[in-house]
Scaffold this active site. Structure first.
Site, PDB file in Angstrom:
ATOM      1  N   ASP A 120       0.906  -1.234  -0.011  1.00  0.00           N
ATOM      2  CA  ASP A 120       0.163   0.160   0.041  1.00  0.00           C
ATOM      3  C   ASP A 120       0.912   1.118  -0.145  1.00  0.00           C
ATOM      4  OD1 ASP A 120       0.800  -0.150   2.610  1.00  0.00           O
ATOM      5  OD2 ASP A 120      -1.119   0.055   3.462  1.00  0.00           O
ATOM      6  N   SER A 121       2.119   1.017   0.139  1.00  0.00           N
ATOM      7  CA  SER A 121       3.030   1.965  -0.408  1.00  0.00           C
ATOM      8  C   SER A 121       2.925   2.690  -1.782  1.00  0.00           C
ATOM      9  CB  SER A 121       4.835   1.513  -0.046  1.00  0.00           C
ATOM     10  OG  SER A 121       4.814   0.578  -0.937  1.00  0.00           O
TER      11      SER A 121
ATOM     12  N   LYS B 256      -0.538  -9.355   3.033  1.00  0.00           N
ATOM     13  CA  LYS B 256       0.154  -8.759   4.245  1.00  0.00           C
ATOM     14  C   LYS B 256      -0.434  -7.873   4.839  1.00  0.00           C
ATOM     15  CE  LYS B 256       3.580  -5.797   3.613  1.00  0.00           C
ATOM     16  NZ  LYS B 256       3.082  -4.737   4.500  1.00  0.00           N
TER      17      LYS B 256
ATOM     18  N   GLU C 221      -0.853  -5.548   8.972  1.00  0.00           N
ATOM     19  CA  GLU C 221      -0.111  -4.801   9.747  1.00  0.00           C
ATOM     20  C   GLU C 221      -0.474  -5.178  11.097  1.00  0.00           C
ATOM     21  OE1 GLU C 221       0.591  -0.407   8.931  1.00  0.00           O
ATOM     22  OE2 GLU C 221       1.366  -1.148   6.977  1.00  0.00           O
TER      23      GLU C 221
ATOM     24  N   GLU D 184       9.734  -3.317  10.154  1.00  0.00           N
ATOM     25  CA  GLU D 184      10.102  -2.062   9.536  1.00  0.00           C
ATOM     26  C   GLU D 184      10.661  -1.104  10.733  1.00  0.00           C
ATOM     27  OE1 GLU D 184       7.095  -0.608   6.827  1.00  0.00           O
ATOM     28  OE2 GLU D 184       8.332   1.550   6.666  1.00  0.00           O
TER      29      GLU D 184
HETATM   30  O1  KIV Z   1       3.845  -1.056   1.508  1.00  0.00           O
HETATM   31  C1  KIV Z   1       4.958  -1.130   1.598  1.00  0.00           C
HETATM   32  O2  KIV Z   1       5.305  -1.297   0.291  1.00  0.00           O
HETATM   33  C2  KIV Z   1       5.460  -1.997   2.669  1.00  0.00           C
HETATM   34  C3  KIV Z   1       6.687  -2.260   2.394  1.00  0.00           C
HETATM   35  C4  KIV Z   1       7.600  -1.219   2.936  1.00  0.00           C
HETATM   36  C5  KIV Z   1       7.249  -3.431   3.548  1.00  0.00           C
HETATM   37  O3  KIV Z   1       4.380  -2.395   3.505  1.00  0.00           O
END
Ligand code: KIV
Length: 265
Positions: A45-46, A114, A116, A183
């Protein structure tokens, strides 16, 4: 050749083989990274701050992640593709987490998700894993909690926070996560967690002792104007692209582009 699977990560942990994961948000970049041999592509989500023009990851929607993930799956042939569950798509209940993850697997074709958090999302992780969905955890400076952290700051510097992160890592492993991103935490803490866990850790700003390393692709390529201290640019792509586009503009303006070879009778 078949795609990498979560079993490969377990084998790399066992044989102490370090591995790379890179973000990707579109099919062209996914095909480049796949060709380069990146074994894991993360549709992070980056994308919020590196692709969609947001300030951070919070506004990213599940629909957006589904579209971007579909493109990354289509652009790659060999990589294991994991998609982030965006903010608001899993925290409220295991049912919501399941519904969101099923969309990412069915509509985009990713191999896992993934999310958090640690203990607070352990129920969600259990429910996903028991439905056959591989889950990657994410601890430390979790960007979806940036407002609670008061900015992008190293987490786990004091012993209470460090203990909490270590406990969260164990809770995720217990719940069935196949890997955990660490992170922006002190290298020593990441190293201790990595030694304690049976599942691999993947570090970003967490030192060199994690089992694998992940970077945001725009940082790796030198596209990000103010990259974080923990990243490394392997190319000055912004400079090269600006120069290339500038050259093309002047060729158009001077009439040098297109020439006869680039035109049709
Ligand atoms: O959203 C993302 O790209 C991430 C990575 C920085 C681990 O969570």
């Amino acid at each position: 050749m078949a795609r990498y699977t979560v079993s490969d990560l377990a084998a790399w942990k066992k044989s102490a083989q370090s591995f790379a994961m890179l973000t990707a948000y579109d099919s062209v970049m996914a095909s480049v990274f796949d060709q380069a041999g990146v074994p894991i592509l993360l549709v992070g989500d980056s994308a919020g701050n590196n692709f969609l023009g947001h300030e951070n990851t919070i506004p990213v929607t599940l629909d957006e992640l589904v579209s971007l993930s579909r493109a990354v799956v289509k652009g790659s042939a060999r990589a294991l593709v994991i998609a982030d569950l965006p903010f608001g798509s899993y925290e409220a209940s295991k049912e919501l987490a399941l519904e969101s993850s099923i969309r990412l697997l069915k509509e985009a074709g990713v191999a896992g998700v993934k999310l958090e958090g640690g203990t607070r999302v352990a129920e969600q992780v259990k429910a996903l894993v028991s439905s056959g969905i591989p889950v990657m955890g994410h601890l430390g400076m979790t960007p979806q909690s940036v407002n609670a952290f008061g900015g992008f700051k190293v987490q786990g510097r004091d012993s209470q926070q460090a203990d909490e992160i270590a406990k969260d890592a164990l809770a995720l492993q217990e719940a069935g996560a196949f890997a955990i991103v660490l992170e922006l935490i002190p290298a020593k803490l990441a190293s201790e967690i990595t030694k304690t866990l049976k599942v691999p850790t993947i570090g970003i700003g967490a030192g060199s002792d994690c089992d694998g390393q992940v970077l945001v692709w725009t940082d790796l390529m030198g596209l990000t104007p103010k990259p974080p201290r923990f990243s490394r640019a392997y190319l000055d792509l912004r400079k090269e692209m600006v120069e290339a586009v500038g050259k093309w503009i002047s060729d158009v303006e001077s009439g040098v582009f297109p020439d006869a070879k680039e035109s049709f009778d």
